[in-house]
Design an enzyme around this catalytic site. Structure first.
Site, short mmCIF file in Angstrom:
data_model
loop_
_atom_site.label_atom_id
_atom_site.label_comp_id
_atom_site.label_asym_id
_atom_site.label_seq_id
_atom_site.Cartn_x
_atom_site.Cartn_y
_atom_site.Cartn_z
N ARG A 165 43.87 40.76 40.49
CA ARG A 165 43.38 41.36 39.56
C ARG A 165 44.34 42.84 39.63
O ARG A 165 45.04 43.51 38.56
CB ARG A 165 42.01 42.05 39.37
N SER A 202 33.87 45.66 43.34
CA SER A 202 32.64 45.81 43.40
C SER A 202 32.23 46.36 44.87
O SER A 202 32.58 45.67 46.06
CB SER A 202 31.58 45.00 43.22
N ARG A 260 36.11 30.08 43.92
CA ARG A 260 34.75 30.05 43.42
C ARG A 260 35.01 29.13 42.16
O ARG A 260 35.99 28.94 41.62
CB ARG A 260 34.72 31.39 42.71
N ARG A 314 40.20 35.00 35.81
CA ARG A 314 39.17 34.51 36.38
C ARG A 314 39.53 32.90 37.12
O ARG A 314 39.62 32.12 36.32
CB ARG A 314 37.76 34.13 35.29
N GLU A 361 36.60 45.03 35.76
CA GLU A 361 36.31 45.07 37.04
C GLU A 361 37.66 44.59 38.01
O GLU A 361 38.13 43.54 37.58
CB GLU A 361 35.04 44.38 37.29
#
Length: 434
Positions: free
Chosen positions: A399, A360, A270, A285, A357
């Site tokens: 994570r 999801s 990403r 990130r 987070e």
């Protein structure tokens, strides 16, 4: 992609849905009006084409009758009329393609409609907690963030990663590299042996139409990485949701074969175009990271229950790792473009003294299926229906590594390895500085 027939019949419902997603009422109304105009232009043109085609067929029969009756003048007039109609139809078919594309392009940037039970709100501050699992221990003053722990162990190197690739990359070494691999393998084993997901190793480079199918394109192109390929390009997957979901594109499945449940452990890529200045330190990130993805393909009646099931499967990962977490329902303003409802699972990070987070889980209804033309057939029915798609992180491996480092850190700088991961670590119980 939304059904234009539904929009035609429920324009106010779409306006209301867009307003819930933080669009202004004027923008929402103008967008829906534009969609309806494009739809009306397309349908009017198709109607005119049909009338002309019917007239051409009738005139062709009349030519035969005129010739058999010896009326050559009428026959010639009719031939001229047929020639004019043929020219109109040829040009009209090109116009039809233009109108189809205009409508499709307009629909492609419209987000999905939230379920009625999704909380209305503007951003993450309006998300609603569903449950909280695991006790949060008092925070000693020696607690560190994951990057401080990893660098002190000599096993996490951001400086050399930056020399190789720039910012938002990490080099893991030794037992930390093995720990990240162990976490991914543990997740895969759990989902495949206990949760009924089939393991898949998909391509990491995909075509534009595949990225369109899971709504990365056209709206989120700037978040993707592309490489040249032949006369075109291929995109690096931002998540295994993309290839896994598209495995059913342009297919008709038997309802009795549903649900399909698939999982994959892949690198994800990403650009993080919209996150400048956010989480610049550490591994939270990254441009490249590993994630275990969960994807389900269901019929229309099963997707809501499957959403709850998928979320529980993701939560089970954190339960087995004995990490405190909470699950929240995302509000309309914080929910992803293609989702009708999303649960975020947030793991506790003592170093940040905050929940962050880690997964999801979203139910998309038939939104992606329309973009992929993925359908199913009910037994003894001739017509087909669009499948429903769901996706979730099961979970983000990097994570999870962060959460293990911060929750299992010791005052002497070592990190205790969670019991469930020790078989994957050769029986080791602790990671210590070299």
């Amino acid at each position: 992609m939304l059904d234009i027939k539904w929009i035609r019949e429920n324009p106010k419902a779409l306006v209301d849905a867009l307003v819930k997603r933080s669009w202004s009422s004027d923008e929402a109304q103008a967008t829906v009006d534009d969609l309806l105009l494009k739809d009306e232009q397309r349908r009017a043109h198709l109607g005119e084409l049909q009338v002309r085609q019917e007239r051409r067929n009738a005139a062709s029969k009349e030519i035969g009758n005129a010739m058999r009756g010896g009326d050559s003048v009428l026959a010639e007039q009719l031939k001229l009329e047929v020639a004019d109609i043929k020219s109109f139809i040829q040009n009209g078919e090109a116009r039809e393609r233009e109108l189809d594309k205009a409508l499709e392009d307009a629909l492609a940037v419209i987000p999905n409609v939230p379920f009625d039970d999704v909380p209305v709100g503007a951003d993450e501050n309006d998300n609603v907690e569903v449950r909280k699992v695991g006790a949060i221990k008092p925070r000693p003053n020696w607690v560190k963030e994951h990057f401080e722990i990893g660098e002190a162990l000599g096993l996490m190197d951001f400086e050399r990663a930056a020399k190789l690739s720039g910012s938002r990359f990490t080099v893991l070494k030794g037992k930390l590299a093995r720990l990240e691999r162990a976490i991914g393998q543990f997740m895969l084993d759990l989902h495949t042996t206990e949760h009924g997901y089939q393991e898949v190793i998909p391509p990491l480079l995909v075509r534009d139409e595949v990225l369109f199918g899971t709504n990365q394109l056209p709206k989120f192109e700037e978040d993707l990485f592309f490489v040249p390929h032949g006369d075109g390009r291929l995109g690096l997957i931002p998540t295994a949701e993309v290839p896994l979901t598209n495995l059913v594109r342009e297919e008709i499945l038997a309802q009795e074969k549903l649900p399909l449940r698939m999982t994959a452990l892949t690198p994800c890529f990403r650009s993080e175009a919209g996150s400048a200045g956010r989480d610049t330190r550490g591994m939270l990130r990254q441009h490249q990271f590993y994630k275990v993805e969960l994807v389900s393909i269901t019929d229309a009646d099963s997707s809501i229950a499957e959403h709850e099931r998928m979320t529980q499967c993701a939560e089970e990962v954190l339960k087995r790792l004995e990490l405190p977490f909470r699950t929240v329902t995302l509000c309309t303003g914080d929910m992803g473009f293609g989702a009708r409802k999303t649960y975020d699972i947030e793991v506790w990070l003592p170093g940040q003294n905050a929940y962050r987070e880690i997964s999801s889980c979203s139910v998309c209804g038939d939104f992606q299926a329309r973009r992929m033309d993925a359908r199913y057939r009910v037994k003894d029915e001739k017509s087909t229906r669009f499948v429903h798609t769901l996706n979730g992180s099961g979970t983000a491996v990097g994570r999870a590594l962060i959460a293990v480092l911060e929750n299992y850190q010791n005052e002497d700088g070592s990190v205790t390895i969670p019991e469930v991961l020790r078989p994957y670590m050769g029986g080791a119980a602790k990671i210590e500085a070299n």
